[in-house]
Enzyme design. Structure first.
Site, PDB file in Angstrom:
ATOM      1  N   GLU A 205       0.827  -1.209   0.000  1.00 23.93           N
ATOM      2  CA  GLU A 205       0.000   0.000   0.000  1.00 23.93           C
ATOM      3  C   GLU A 205       0.865   1.264   0.000  1.00 23.93           C
ATOM      4  O   GLU A 205       0.695   2.163   0.823  1.00 23.93           O
ATOM      5  CB  GLU A 205      -0.988  -0.013   1.176  1.00 23.93           C
ATOM      6  CG  GLU A 205      -2.007  -1.127   1.048  1.00 23.93           C
ATOM      7  CD  GLU A 205      -3.175  -1.021   2.028  1.00 23.93           C
ATOM      8  OE1 GLU A 205      -3.181  -0.108   2.872  1.00 23.93           O
ATOM      9  OE2 GLU A 205      -4.087  -1.865   1.948  1.00 23.93           O
ATOM     10  N   GLU A 328      -5.139  -8.493  -0.691  1.00 22.17           N
ATOM     11  CA  GLU A 328      -5.987  -8.108   0.442  1.00 22.17           C
ATOM     12  C   GLU A 328      -7.412  -7.947  -0.073  1.00 22.17           C
ATOM     13  O   GLU A 328      -7.665  -7.113  -0.944  1.00 22.17           O
ATOM     14  CB  GLU A 328      -5.510  -6.820   1.118  1.00 22.17           C
ATOM     15  CG  GLU A 328      -4.215  -6.959   1.895  1.00 22.17           C
ATOM     16  CD  GLU A 328      -3.889  -5.739   2.756  1.00 22.17           C
ATOM     17  OE1 GLU A 328      -4.840  -5.060   3.209  1.00 22.17           O
ATOM     18  OE2 GLU A 328      -2.689  -5.479   2.957  1.00 22.17           O
TER      19      GLU A 328
END
Length: 524
Positions: A205, A328
């Site tokens: 991320e 994810e």
């Protein structure tokens, strides 16, 4: 009602449905049943078992208590790792586990997690609850866990706060068999031979908690860090670049243009929130049918995301060399009342089973591009497989769907065409039925179907092209209430049961899917 046409080419899939599906309104017909055609005569590619991967972060009670209890714990363990959890994960045939994060990965310095445990420095887990991380579960413990479960490790490196040298030395420590400083340090810590490490993520991320980078800046960082992720003799690393947050399609465009030839995989993160509001997501167990519908509607958005990101990737990578890695995904609700809000502990209901079944069907049907997925997270966090309470352990409805879908692991995708009735709540409509199909090495066909409608059964007529149904058996996950969930007092309220509501036909079969159910049919 909508017509969901399934194609072998996912770039044609542009909206909700049972993957590879384009929903088209017919101007002249109004079908009154669900019709399915499975093309056993036109097999697709292999459904990678890695689509059924897991994710374990240093977050709440995922690692500590969920996996690691320590060698002196009264909870039965092997070298500090819970035996009951390992046994449960082995039944899932877990293919790969991602670790140590997540946001935690970009504050994790691996050398803090090696050597004698009583001498490892502690840190504060600033992302998740502000608790002390004692680093007792580090590289050796994680790789021991993977060996016990029988799965591949997928390690996420620290780009956000770590150095190139740190990442380079971690790969050397794990995989080098040479007479070198890091390999000798590993030997001094008790591991003579190197481990195999196939999957390595270069940051997590990076658009957010991993550094708040622009895609151009991360692309340059990926070039630099990736250069020093070495392939030591006997080990070949599959390099995963940090990909987009949900519908950030520009991130994918930039990464594919700038470093597409340097990566093996590109990640995608997408979470399902009933409300779409991060400030107030909704309860895991106290919800209305309207929230049930909105959750499933948002989960089905995965179809659009995969289709659009895949189309961008196809423009630069027509041979589909780069895998789309959804490392994810899953449901995200408000934490359970009374729990530490930073631990992200939530219950897991029948609604989560339907989200899991529908999403896995979507992944299966995009198997030409989706090469790995890692549900968040494995134990005690978000959409978990397992919940623990000290020495107790229960399996969630999501666990049971993953176990039922093991039939698809490394099987051959069979493209399908589905005509589905709508399930409507308020002004919103979604297809009521969701499906994927595959053929295993033993020539058995497996069809997984979800009836997302909690109020009505779904009659499905299936035509098998290129195959004949002689014998069928089935399993089902369902429950009386949409909010049904397993607790430590009632651990088997939601569990698989035998399913018999089908009939062999001359050209295939028919079946009646009960409301709010996930079904697996084995056709021989």
């Amino acid at each position: 009602m909508k017509m969901n046409r399934l194609f072998a080419l996912p770039s044609l899939a542009l909206c909700f449905g049972a993957c590879l599906a384009t929903a088209v309104e017919s101007p002249t017909t109004s079908p009154t049943s669900n019709k399915l055609v499975i093309h056993a005569d036109k097999p697709g590619g292999t459904i990678s078992s890695n689509i059924y991967g897991q994710f374990s972060e240093h977050l709440g009670r995922c690692i500590y208590e969920g996996i690691w209890v320590g060698e002196d714990s009264p909870i039965p363990n092997t070298r500090g790792i819970r035996n009951d959890v390992v046994a449960a994960l082995k039944r899932l045939k877990v293919p790969v586990v991602r670790w140590p994060g997540g946001c935690f990965a970009d504050e994790y310095h691996w050398k803090d997690g090696i050597g004698p445990r009583d001498k490892r420095p502690a840190m504060i887990n600033t992302h998740w609850g502000g608790v002390v991380e004692n680093n007792h579960f580090g590289t050796h413990e994680f790789l021991d866990f993977c060996e016990q479960v029988g799965c591949e490790p997928n390690i996420c490196g620290n780009v956000g706060s770590g150095s190139v040298q740190e990442m380079m030395e971690w790969v050397e420590y794990i995989t080098s068999d040479s007479d070198s400083p890091m390999a000798n340090l590993r030997r001094n810590n008790g591991r003579e031979k190197p481990w195999k490490l196939r999957y390595f993520g270069v940051g997590n991320e990076s658009w957010g908690c991993g550094g708040n980078m622009r895609p151009e800046f991360y692309a340059d960082n990926f070039r630099r860090y990736n250069t020093f992720v070495k392939n030591y003799p006997g080990n070949q690393i599959y390099r995963i670049a940090c990909g987009a947050n949900g519908g950030d399609f520009r991130w994918t465009e930039v990464l594919m243009a700038e470093v597409g030839r340097r990566m093996n995989g590109l990640s995608l993160h997408y979470y399902t929130l009933p409300s779409g509001n991060w400030g107030r997501k909704g309860s895991a167990t106290q919800f209305t049918e309207r929230e049930w519908h909105s959750t499933l509607r948002r989960a089905l958005e995965m179809e659009n995301l995969l289709a659009k990101h895949s189309a961008i990737m196809d423009a630069k990578d027509s041979e589909k060399r780069v895998g789309l890695i959804v490392d994810e995904w899953g449901t995200w609700y408000d934490p359970e009342p009374g729990s530490n809000p930073g631990f992200l502990y939530q219950q897991n209901s029948l609604r989560d089973a339907l989200v899991a079944g529908a999403t896995l069907n979507i992944f299966n049907n995009h198997a030409d591009r989706v090469k790995m997925a890692n549900i968040a997270q494995m134990i005690n966090v978000l959409q978990a497989m397992i919940l623990t309470e000290k020495e107790k352990m229960i399996l969630t409805p999501t666990y049971h769907v993953f176990e039922m879908y093991t039939v698809h692991h490394d099987a051959t995708l069979l493209p399908a065409e589905l005509q589905s009735e709508d399930y409507q709540s308020g002004p919103d409509k979604i297809p009521a039925v969701n499906v994927s199909a595959s053929r295993d090495n033993g020539d058995k066909i497996h069809v997984t179907l979800c009836n997302l409608n909690p109020n009505a059964s779904a009659e499905v007529a299936c035509e098998l092209q290129g195959a004949k149904a002689r014998k069928i058996s089935g399993r089902m996950v369902s429950a009386a209430e949409i909010t049904a969930h397993n607790t430590f007092e009632s651990p088997e309220l939601v569990r698989p049961s035998e399913f018999k509501a089908f009939k062999v036909m001359e050209n295939g079969f028919s079946t009646t899917l009960p409301p709010k159910s996930v079904i697996m049919l084995e056709v021989q």
